[in-house]
Design a protein around this motif. Structure first.
Motif, short mmCIF file in Angstrom:
data_model
loop_
_atom_site.label_atom_id
_atom_site.label_comp_id
_atom_site.label_asym_id
_atom_site.label_seq_id
_atom_site.Cartn_x
_atom_site.Cartn_y
_atom_site.Cartn_z
N UNK A 18 -31.45 -51.52 64.79
CA UNK A 18 -31.01 -50.12 64.87
C UNK A 18 -32.19 -49.19 64.61
N UNK A 19 -32.35 -48.21 65.49
CA UNK A 19 -33.40 -47.22 65.33
C UNK A 19 -34.72 -47.60 65.99
N UNK A 20 -34.88 -48.85 66.36
CA UNK A 20 -36.10 -49.28 67.06
C UNK A 20 -35.78 -49.37 68.54
N UNK A 21 -36.51 -48.63 69.35
CA UNK A 21 -36.17 -48.51 70.76
C UNK A 21 -36.80 -49.58 71.63
N UNK A 22 -37.86 -50.22 71.12
CA UNK A 22 -38.57 -51.22 71.93
C UNK A 22 -38.82 -52.48 71.11
N UNK A 23 -39.36 -53.49 71.77
CA UNK A 23 -39.74 -54.72 71.10
C UNK A 23 -41.13 -54.69 70.52
N UNK A 24 -41.75 -53.51 70.43
CA UNK A 24 -43.11 -53.40 69.91
C UNK A 24 -43.18 -53.86 68.46
N UNK A 25 -44.27 -54.52 68.11
CA UNK A 25 -44.44 -55.19 66.82
C UNK A 25 -44.85 -54.19 65.73
N UNK A 26 -44.05 -54.12 64.66
CA UNK A 26 -44.39 -53.30 63.49
C UNK A 26 -45.17 -54.08 62.44
N UNK A 27 -45.04 -55.40 62.45
CA UNK A 27 -45.48 -56.23 61.34
C UNK A 27 -46.75 -57.03 61.60
N UNK A 28 -46.99 -57.42 62.86
CA UNK A 28 -48.14 -58.25 63.19
C UNK A 28 -47.81 -59.72 63.36
N UNK A 29 -46.75 -60.17 62.72
CA UNK A 29 -46.38 -61.58 62.75
C UNK A 29 -46.11 -62.09 64.17
N UNK A 30 -45.27 -61.38 64.90
CA UNK A 30 -44.94 -61.81 66.26
C UNK A 30 -46.14 -61.77 67.19
N UNK A 31 -46.98 -60.75 67.03
CA UNK A 31 -48.17 -60.65 67.88
C UNK A 31 -49.16 -61.77 67.58
N UNK A 32 -49.23 -62.17 66.32
CA UNK A 32 -50.12 -63.27 65.93
C UNK A 32 -49.70 -64.57 66.60
N UNK A 33 -48.40 -64.85 66.58
CA UNK A 33 -47.87 -66.04 67.24
C UNK A 33 -48.08 -65.96 68.75
N UNK A 34 -47.84 -64.76 69.30
CA UNK A 34 -47.98 -64.57 70.75
C UNK A 34 -49.39 -64.88 71.23
N UNK A 35 -50.39 -64.50 70.43
CA UNK A 35 -51.77 -64.77 70.82
C UNK A 35 -52.09 -66.25 70.79
N UNK A 36 -51.61 -66.95 69.79
CA UNK A 36 -51.82 -68.40 69.71
C UNK A 36 -51.21 -69.06 70.95
N UNK A 37 -50.04 -68.59 71.32
CA UNK A 37 -49.34 -69.18 72.47
C UNK A 37 -49.95 -68.77 73.80
N UNK A 38 -50.37 -67.50 73.93
CA UNK A 38 -50.58 -67.01 75.29
C UNK A 38 -51.66 -65.95 75.46
N UNK A 39 -52.61 -65.83 74.52
CA UNK A 39 -53.68 -64.85 74.72
C UNK A 39 -54.40 -65.13 76.03
N UNK A 40 -54.78 -64.05 76.71
CA UNK A 40 -55.36 -64.15 78.05
C UNK A 40 -56.73 -64.84 78.05
N UNK A 41 -57.06 -65.42 79.19
CA UNK A 41 -58.40 -65.98 79.43
C UNK A 41 -59.26 -64.86 79.99
N UNK A 42 -59.82 -64.08 79.07
CA UNK A 42 -60.63 -62.93 79.46
C UNK A 42 -61.87 -62.90 78.57
#
Length: 202
Positions: A18-42
């Motif tokens: 409630x009150x959060x309009x998007x899936x954007x990360x407030x905490x860092x935890x989800x983004x940290x996991x996402x990078x381990x899984x799928x950070x770009x080859x750049x």
């Protein structure tokens, strides 16, 4: 998952808080996991296991880190509704045993989805937690690894001796894999990077 991170391929996002309009990360935890899984080859940051994979960001935890079971179940129901588009689900949240949560995930498994779940960080048996106790999920515990090599010759870490089970990691017969989960470097909220520890990182 951070929607603005240049090293992450955000595809869709949705919030069940409630009150959060998007899936954007407030905490860092989800983004940290996402990078381990799928950070770009750049040319920046890190390289994920499946570089550039399309990420569906689902917010089920609020800005204070509270993750209501009702929000988690709504998120899982959303996954089930999109089972023809989603291949793999990461669920790195530790809950007390919940038949309702377990049943929703079991429905997902019957649709052919693959679940990779954190064992949890309470140093208890996974039989006492959801979702790591569910048959059919891939439950991952954490080891302490300081040198990237086998043999236990590296320095100790905040998670214990090199190449041993991390002191915080849950354990039990439902564990499928153990992987490094102490002081792991990955993407973070916003456009940042950080070190973090936990069975989520493993």
């Amino acid at each position: 998952v951070s929607l603005d991170h240049p090293d992450l391929n955000g595809y869709k996002n949705v919030s069940f808080i409630d009150g959060a309009l998007t899936g954007d990360d407030d905490l860092g935890h989800g983004s940290h996991i996402a990078g381990i899984a799928a950070a770009k080859d750049n040319s920046i940051g890190i390289l994920g296991v499946a570089p550039g994979a399309e990420l569906w960001a689902e917010k089920v935890c609020d800005v204070n880190g509270n993750c209501p079971l009702s929000s988690q179940i709504k998120g899982l129901q959303y996954v089930n509704e999109h089972a023809d588009e989603i291949d793999i689900v990461n669920l790195s949240i530790e809950n007390p045993p919940s038949d309702k949560l377990d049943n929703t995930i079991t429905e997902s498994l019957s649709k052919g989805l693959i679940y990779v779940v954190a064992a949890g960080n309470s140093n208890i048996n996974t039989s006492l937690t959801s979702p790591a106790r569910i048959p059919g999920v891939i439950a991952v515990s954490a080891i302490s690894d300081s040198d990237g090599e086998c043999g236990g010759r590296g320095n100790g870490t905040i998670g214990g001796p090199d190449d041993y089970a991390a002191t915080f990691s849950n354990y039990g017969h439902s564990i499928d894999f153990a992987a490094p989960g102490v002081n792991v470097f990955s993407t973070y909220k916003g456009e940042g990077y950080a070190f973090d520890s936990g069975t989520s990182m493993a």
